[in-house]
Design an enzyme around this catalytic site. Structure first.
Site, PDB file in Angstrom:
ATOM      1  N   ARG A 103       0.853  -1.186   0.000  1.00  0.00           N
ATOM      2  CA  ARG A 103       0.000   0.000   0.000  1.00  0.00           C
ATOM      3  C   ARG A 103       0.887   1.233   0.000  1.00  0.00           C
ATOM      4  O   ARG A 103       1.802   1.341   0.809  1.00  0.00           O
ATOM      5  CB  ARG A 103      -0.853  -0.048   1.270  1.00  0.00           C
ATOM      6  CG  ARG A 103      -1.867   1.034   1.366  1.00  0.00           C
ATOM      7  CD  ARG A 103      -2.676   0.871   2.616  1.00  0.00           C
ATOM      8  NE  ARG A 103      -1.862   0.997   3.833  1.00  0.00           N
ATOM      9  CZ  ARG A 103      -2.354   0.945   5.060  1.00  0.00           C
ATOM     10  NH1 ARG A 103      -3.640   0.705   5.244  1.00  0.00           N
ATOM     11  NH2 ARG A 103      -1.580   1.087   6.114  1.00  0.00           N
ATOM     12  N   THR A 107      -1.060   7.671  -0.977  1.00  0.00           N
ATOM     13  CA  THR A 107      -2.300   7.609  -1.773  1.00  0.00           C
ATOM     14  C   THR A 107      -3.204   6.469  -1.316  1.00  0.00           C
ATOM     15  O   THR A 107      -4.378   6.421  -1.677  1.00  0.00           O
ATOM     16  CB  THR A 107      -1.955   7.364  -3.253  1.00  0.00           C
ATOM     17  OG1 THR A 107      -1.313   6.079  -3.343  1.00  0.00           O
ATOM     18  CG2 THR A 107      -1.035   8.439  -3.795  1.00  0.00           C
ATOM     19  N   ASP A 201       2.109  -2.557  12.953  1.00  0.00           N
ATOM     20  CA  ASP A 201       2.483  -2.944  11.589  1.00  0.00           C
ATOM     21  C   ASP A 201       3.013  -4.382  11.622  1.00  0.00           C
ATOM     22  O   ASP A 201       4.081  -4.647  12.176  1.00  0.00           O
ATOM     23  CB  ASP A 201       3.546  -1.979  11.053  1.00  0.00           C
ATOM     24  CG  ASP A 201       3.849  -2.256   9.593  1.00  0.00           C
ATOM     25  OD1 ASP A 201       4.207  -3.404   9.261  1.00  0.00           O
ATOM     26  OD2 ASP A 201       3.699  -1.334   8.780  1.00  0.00           O
ATOM     27  N   ASP A 204       6.543  -4.949  10.118  1.00  0.00           N
ATOM     28  CA  ASP A 204       7.612  -4.431  10.982  1.00  0.00           C
ATOM     29  C   ASP A 204       7.802  -5.313  12.213  1.00  0.00           C
ATOM     30  O   ASP A 204       8.926  -5.553  12.667  1.00  0.00           O
ATOM     31  CB  ASP A 204       7.289  -3.005  11.442  1.00  0.00           C
ATOM     32  CG  ASP A 204       7.441  -2.002  10.303  1.00  0.00           C
ATOM     33  OD1 ASP A 204       7.917  -2.384   9.220  1.00  0.00           O
ATOM     34  OD2 ASP A 204       7.059  -0.834  10.506  1.00  0.00           O
TER      35      ASP A 204
HETATM   36  N1  URA Z   1      -1.235  -3.347   8.110  1.00  0.00           N
HETATM   37  C1  URA Z   1      -0.652  -3.622   9.299  1.00  0.00           C
HETATM   38  O1  URA Z   1       0.403  -4.213   9.351  1.00  0.00           O
HETATM   39  N2  URA Z   1      -1.281  -3.216  10.424  1.00  0.00           N
HETATM   40  C2  URA Z   1      -2.451  -2.556  10.409  1.00  0.00           C
HETATM   41  O2  URA Z   1      -2.979  -2.234  11.472  1.00  0.00           O
HETATM   42  C3  URA Z   1      -3.034  -2.282   9.152  1.00  0.00           C
HETATM   43  C4  URA Z   1      -2.407  -2.690   8.020  1.00  0.00           C
END
Ligand code: URA
Length: 211
Positions: A103, A107, A201, A204
Site C-alpha cells: 500500500r 495515496t 504494523d 515491521d
Molecule cells: N497493516 C498492518 O500491518 N497493520 C495494520 O494495522 C493495518 C495494516
C-alpha cells in the site's frame, strides 16, 4: 462471502500476546506461525479430497487423500510470508506462489511489485495469506487477480480484520465465492488505516522496520 472468526481460548491467548507492544520479533514470529496453523485447520475444512484405498497391517479400507492439483498457498509479501510456515505445516504438499503487493502510504493505492504464480489457475483452490485485513484494498486486488487467472475457490487466512475492510470485500467481490478465516474482527481503522486496537504494523513486527 463467508467470514469465520475462530472462537477458541488458545487463539485468544496467542492473539493477546501478539497484540502486546513489548512482544519481541522472535516470539511474534513464532506466535504468528502457531496461530496460522490453528486458523488453517478451520480454513481447510473444504479442502478438496479424493477417495483412496489403504492397506492397514490388518485389512484393506477406504480413506481420503488431498486431491490433485494440490491447493495453492499464496502469501502476500511482505507480512504474509510470516504466515507461510504455519500454513504449510498443515498442508506440506501444497504448492506455494507469491504475490508482492504494498500500500502506498500517501495515496493508499495498491501496487503489485512481484508475482510468481502459475499462469493458469483454472479450477484451483487457493489459500491467500495476509495477516491484516485493514482497508481491504490489498486483499480485494489479490482476489480479483487470482480470479482473473481462473482460480475457483479462494480462502483468505488473516489474523485481524477491520469491519471497514470486510465491508469493502463484500462490496467489491459481490458474487465471487470467497471465504475469510480470522482470529478477530477489531473495532475500526484509525486515520492512518491501522487496525484498532490491532497489533501495529505486522511486517515491521515480524521483520523489523525497513525504510
Ligand atoms: N497493516 C498492518 O500491518 N497493520 C495494520 O494495522 C493495518 C495494516
Amino acid at each position: 462471502m463467508r467470514v469465520t472468526v475462530l472462537d477458541h481460548p488458545l487463539v485468544a491467548h496467542k492473539l493477546s500476546v501478539l497484540r502486546d507492544k513489548d512482544t519481541s520479533s522472535p516470539v511474534f514470529r513464532l506466535l504468528v506461525e502457531e496461530l496460522v496453523t490453528l486458523l488453517a485447520y478451520e480454513a481447510t475444512r473444504d479442502v478438496r479430497v479424493e477417495p483412496v484405498t489403504v492397506q492397514t497391517p490388518v485389512a484393506e479400507t477406504q480413506g481420503i487423500a488431498l486431491a490433485h492439483p494440490r491447493p495453492l498457498v499464496v502469501p502476500i509479501l511482505r507480512a504474509g510470508l510470516g504466515m507461510l510456515e504455519g500454513m504449510t505445516r498443515l498442508i506440506p504438499t501444497a504448492e506455494v506462489g507469491f504475490l508482492g503487493m504494498a500500500r502506498d502510504d500517501t495515496t493508499l493505492d495498491i501496487i503489485t511489485y512481484a508475482e510468481r504464480l502459475p499462469d493458469d489457475l483454472t479450477g484451483r483452490q487457493v489459500y491467500v495469506l495476509d495477516p491484516m485485513l485493514a482497508t481491504g484494498g490489498t486483499l480485494s486486488e489479490a482476489i480479483k487477480f487470482l480470479y482473473r487467472r481462473g482460480a475457483e475457490q479462494i480462502t483468505c487466512v488473516c489474523l485481524l480484520a477491520a469491519p471497514e475492510g470486510l465491508e469493502r470485500l463484500r462490496r467489491e467481490l459481490d458474487d465471487n465465492e470467497v471465504n475469510v478465516v480470522l482470529a478477530s474482527v477489531d473495532e475500526r481503522l484509525d486515520e492512518n488505516a491501522y487496525i484498532v486496537p490491532g497489533l501495529g504494523d505486522a511486517g515491521d513486527r515480524l521483520y523489523g522496520v525497513v525504510d
